[in-house]
Design a protein around this motif. Structure first.
Motif, PDB file in Angstrom:
ATOM      1  N   MET A  72      26.890  59.304  61.697  1.00  0.00           N
ATOM      2  CA  MET A  72      26.153  58.282  62.385  1.00  0.00           C
ATOM      3  C   MET A  72      26.624  57.814  63.757  1.00  0.00           C
ATOM      4  SD  MET A  72      25.115  56.272  58.772  1.00  0.00           S
ATOM      5  CE  MET A  72      24.700  54.621  59.508  1.00  0.00           C
ATOM      6  N   ALA A  73      27.998  57.847  63.899  1.00  0.00           N
ATOM      7  CA  ALA A  73      28.522  57.398  65.049  1.00  0.00           C
ATOM      8  C   ALA A  73      28.177  58.584  66.199  1.00  0.00           C
ATOM      9  CB  ALA A  73      29.954  57.290  64.812  1.00  0.00           C
ATOM     10  N   PHE A  74      28.189  59.740  65.583  1.00  0.00           N
ATOM     11  CA  PHE A  74      27.586  60.916  66.726  1.00  0.00           C
ATOM     12  C   PHE A  74      26.340  60.670  67.023  1.00  0.00           C
ATOM     13  CE2 PHE A  74      31.712  63.115  65.748  1.00  0.00           C
ATOM     14  CZ  PHE A  74      31.681  63.896  66.748  1.00  0.00           C
ATOM     15  N   ALA A  75      25.517  60.570  65.950  1.00  0.00           N
ATOM     16  CA  ALA A  75      23.838  60.170  66.489  1.00  0.00           C
ATOM     17  C   ALA A  75      23.816  58.910  67.272  1.00  0.00           C
ATOM     18  CB  ALA A  75      23.269  60.224  65.107  1.00  0.00           C
ATOM     19  N   GLN A 102      34.405  49.323  58.847  1.00  0.00           N
ATOM     20  CA  GLN A 102      33.572  50.307  59.511  1.00  0.00           C
ATOM     21  C   GLN A 102      32.265  50.415  59.849  1.00  0.00           C
ATOM     22  OE1 GLN A 102      34.336  53.103  55.972  1.00  0.00           O
ATOM     23  NE2 GLN A 102      36.127  54.119  57.007  1.00  0.00           N
ATOM     24  N   VAL A 103      31.500  49.453  59.093  1.00  0.00           N
ATOM     25  CA  VAL A 103      30.127  49.357  59.105  1.00  0.00           C
ATOM     26  C   VAL A 103      29.881  48.398  60.281  1.00  0.00           C
ATOM     27  CG1 VAL A 103      27.975  48.341  58.258  1.00  0.00           C
ATOM     28  CG2 VAL A 103      29.434  50.092  56.781  1.00  0.00           C
ATOM     29  N   ALA A 104      30.664  47.303  60.443  1.00  0.00           N
ATOM     30  CA  ALA A 104      30.729  46.258  61.420  1.00  0.00           C
ATOM     31  C   ALA A 104      30.946  46.934  62.949  1.00  0.00           C
ATOM     32  CB  ALA A 104      31.563  45.128  60.968  1.00  0.00           C
ATOM     33  N   THR A 105      32.079  47.765  62.836  1.00  0.00           N
ATOM     34  CA  THR A 105      32.485  48.573  64.201  1.00  0.00           C
ATOM     35  C   THR A 105      31.290  49.312  64.688  1.00  0.00           C
ATOM     36  OG1 THR A 105      34.795  48.431  63.667  1.00  0.00           O
ATOM     37  CG2 THR A 105      34.076  50.101  65.201  1.00  0.00           C
ATOM     38  N   LEU A 106      30.672  50.091  63.645  1.00  0.00           N
ATOM     39  CA  LEU A 106      29.685  50.947  63.966  1.00  0.00           C
ATOM     40  C   LEU A 106      28.301  50.222  64.686  1.00  0.00           C
ATOM     41  CD1 LEU A 106      28.908  53.695  64.397  1.00  0.00           C
ATOM     42  CD2 LEU A 106      28.253  53.819  61.804  1.00  0.00           C
ATOM     43  N   ASP A 107      28.284  49.051  63.913  1.00  0.00           N
ATOM     44  CA  ASP A 107      26.961  48.074  64.366  1.00  0.00           C
ATOM     45  C   ASP A 107      27.392  47.717  65.631  1.00  0.00           C
ATOM     46  OD1 ASP A 107      24.350  46.776  63.439  1.00  0.00           O
ATOM     47  OD2 ASP A 107      25.685  45.351  64.056  1.00  0.00           O
ATOM     48  N   HIS A 108      28.436  47.248  65.863  1.00  0.00           N
ATOM     49  CA  HIS A 108      29.002  46.511  67.016  1.00  0.00           C
ATOM     50  C   HIS A 108      28.881  47.605  68.248  1.00  0.00           C
ATOM     51  CE1 HIS A 108      31.244  43.818  69.750  1.00  0.00           C
ATOM     52  NE2 HIS A 108      32.034  44.707  70.195  1.00  0.00           N
ATOM     53  N   GLY A 112      23.892  46.997  67.364  1.00  0.00           N
ATOM     54  CA  GLY A 112      23.139  46.684  66.087  1.00  0.00           C
ATOM     55  C   GLY A 112      22.201  47.576  65.774  1.00  0.00           C
ATOM     56  N   ARG A 113      22.382  48.818  65.588  1.00  0.00           N
ATOM     57  CA  ARG A 113      21.450  49.757  65.137  1.00  0.00           C
ATOM     58  C   ARG A 113      21.517  50.494  63.727  1.00  0.00           C
ATOM     59  NH1 ARG A 113      21.057  54.426  68.910  1.00  0.00           N
ATOM     60  NH2 ARG A 113      22.944  53.701  69.841  1.00  0.00           N
ATOM     61  N   ILE A 114      22.638  49.764  62.868  1.00  0.00           N
ATOM     62  CA  ILE A 114      23.216  50.169  61.480  1.00  0.00           C
ATOM     63  C   ILE A 114      22.434  49.330  60.583  1.00  0.00           C
ATOM     64  CG2 ILE A 114      25.178  50.701  60.265  1.00  0.00           C
ATOM     65  CD1 ILE A 114      24.751  52.308  62.908  1.00  0.00           C
ATOM     66  N   LYS A 174      32.617  41.710  64.523  1.00  0.00           N
ATOM     67  CA  LYS A 174      31.537  41.396  63.539  1.00  0.00           C
ATOM     68  C   LYS A 174      30.262  42.405  64.049  1.00  0.00           C
ATOM     69  CE  LYS A 174      33.322  37.626  61.124  1.00  0.00           C
ATOM     70  NZ  LYS A 174      34.527  37.826  61.595  1.00  0.00           N
ATOM     71  N   PRO A 175      29.413  42.279  63.084  1.00  0.00           N
ATOM     72  CA  PRO A 175      27.934  42.968  63.469  1.00  0.00           C
ATOM     73  C   PRO A 175      27.317  42.018  64.502  1.00  0.00           C
ATOM     74  CG  PRO A 175      28.257  43.015  61.147  1.00  0.00           C
ATOM     75  CD  PRO A 175      29.450  41.973  61.558  1.00  0.00           C
ATOM     76  N   LEU A 176      26.685  42.735  65.150  1.00  0.00           N
ATOM     77  CA  LEU A 176      25.917  41.981  66.100  1.00  0.00           C
ATOM     78  C   LEU A 176      25.008  40.768  65.572  1.00  0.00           C
ATOM     79  CD1 LEU A 176      26.742  43.931  68.213  1.00  0.00           C
ATOM     80  CD2 LEU A 176      24.592  44.036  69.293  1.00  0.00           C
ATOM     81  N   ALA A 177      24.573  40.919  64.496  1.00  0.00           N
ATOM     82  CA  ALA A 177      23.690  39.872  64.084  1.00  0.00           C
ATOM     83  C   ALA A 177      24.409  38.988  62.781  1.00  0.00           C
ATOM     84  CB  ALA A 177      22.370  40.334  63.336  1.00  0.00           C
TER      85      ALA A 177
END
Length: 293
Positions: A72-75, A102-108, A112-114, A174-177
């Motif tokens: 998902m990070a690549f996408a 991991q999820v918070a980092t990817l969202d950040h 905010g697309r995770i 943190k995640p954006l939201a």
């Protein structure tokens, strides 16, 4: 109505393929692309795969299935609007503090697309290999959701449960939201009740060998019993009659799903092969735009 593509990471398991699929899906108007999850597949198993006739997982244990979050990070890096979701990650097999990070980092980093699609798993032999009790997977998943939300919500977080406990712990970024949508996957009433009780959405997956539409009412009743708004829980389903080549019938099939409360239609990406460059834009022009114009 929103539209998603399923099985992104095991259909396009390399970086170039991930980027290609993501860019084409975004340009065609798809809302999201999903990535599936297995940590380790046994050479032989007796468990029944519930999403295909015959009860066997498609492909083999030698099929490439990249970790969904890394894929998902690549996408995400190849796009600007497309949302990415685990569809679904086997939550009881993951350490909830590591996964929250991991999820918070990817969202950040993605803006905010995770979304985190979760399931409790079906492959007992995989649980055995990872040393996680199979029978406790539902209770463990419920705790992990609460623990991750505590970490996403605030610093100095605390949680006390049977399987995870911490106090005075901060996890950043943190995640954006300050949260990530959690979509509960599964074809059982237990999964539907879990979605109503604690989920932001419910996804009974593609290929379940039972009619999953009645589970929508189970979600709604469970939400009401938990004091939640049933309409706030997004329903995601497959729609076989909306696959490429269906023409006007595809729009009729999607409209029927919308009348029944479905908010996102999920289609297998392999139905658009071999020529994504033609099939995805065509579907966007003939179906997606009919519901988003």
């Amino acid at each position: 109505m929103k539209f998603a593509l399923h099985f992104g990471n095991n259909t396009f398991p390399d970086g170039a393929g991930a980027g290609r699929l993501a860019r084409l899906a975004e340009a065609a108007g798809f809302d999201s692309v999903f990535a599936v999850d297995h940590v380790a597949l046994p050479d032989a198993y007796e468990s029944t795969y519930p999403y295909a006739q015959g009860g066997r997982l498609p492909g083999s244990q030698f099929t490439d299935m990249p970790d969904p979050l890394i894929w998902m990070a690549f996408a995400a890096a190849a796009t600007t609007r497309l949302r990415l979701m685990t569809g679904v990650i086997i939550l009881p097999l993951r350490n909830p503090l590591v996964l929250a990070k991991q999820v918070a980092t990817l969202d950040h980093m993605s803006g905010g697309r995770i979304e985190l699609g979760i399931g409790v798993g079906w492959l007992r032999e995989e649980f055995t290999a990872l040393g996680v009790p199979f029978e406790e997977r539902g209770r463990r998943a419920d705790e992990y959701v609460a623990a991750m939300r505590a970490l996403w919500r605030e610093d100095g977080a605390a949680f006390a449960g049977r399987y995870v406990a911490f106090a005075g712990v901060s996890c950043n970024p943190k995640p954006l939201a300050r949260t990530v949508p959690i979509i509960v996957g599964g074809h059982s009433e237990a999964a539907a009740r879990r979605a109503g009780r604690l989920g932001d959405g419910f996804f009974p997956s593609i290929g379940a060998q039972v009619d999953t539409m009645p589970l929508i009412e189970v979600v709604r009743r469970s939400a009401e019993a938990a004091g939640r708004d049933p309409e706030a829980i997004e329903i995601l389903t497959g729609c076989p009659d909306a696959l490429p080549g269906a023409g006007q019938d595809a729009c009729m099939a999607v409209e029927e799903r919308r009348r029944r409360g479905v908010g996102r239609v999920v289609l297998p990406v392999n139905a658009f092969l071999p020529n994504l460059e033609e099939s995805l834009p065509r579907f966007g022009d003939t179906v997606i735009r009919a519901f988003t114009a």
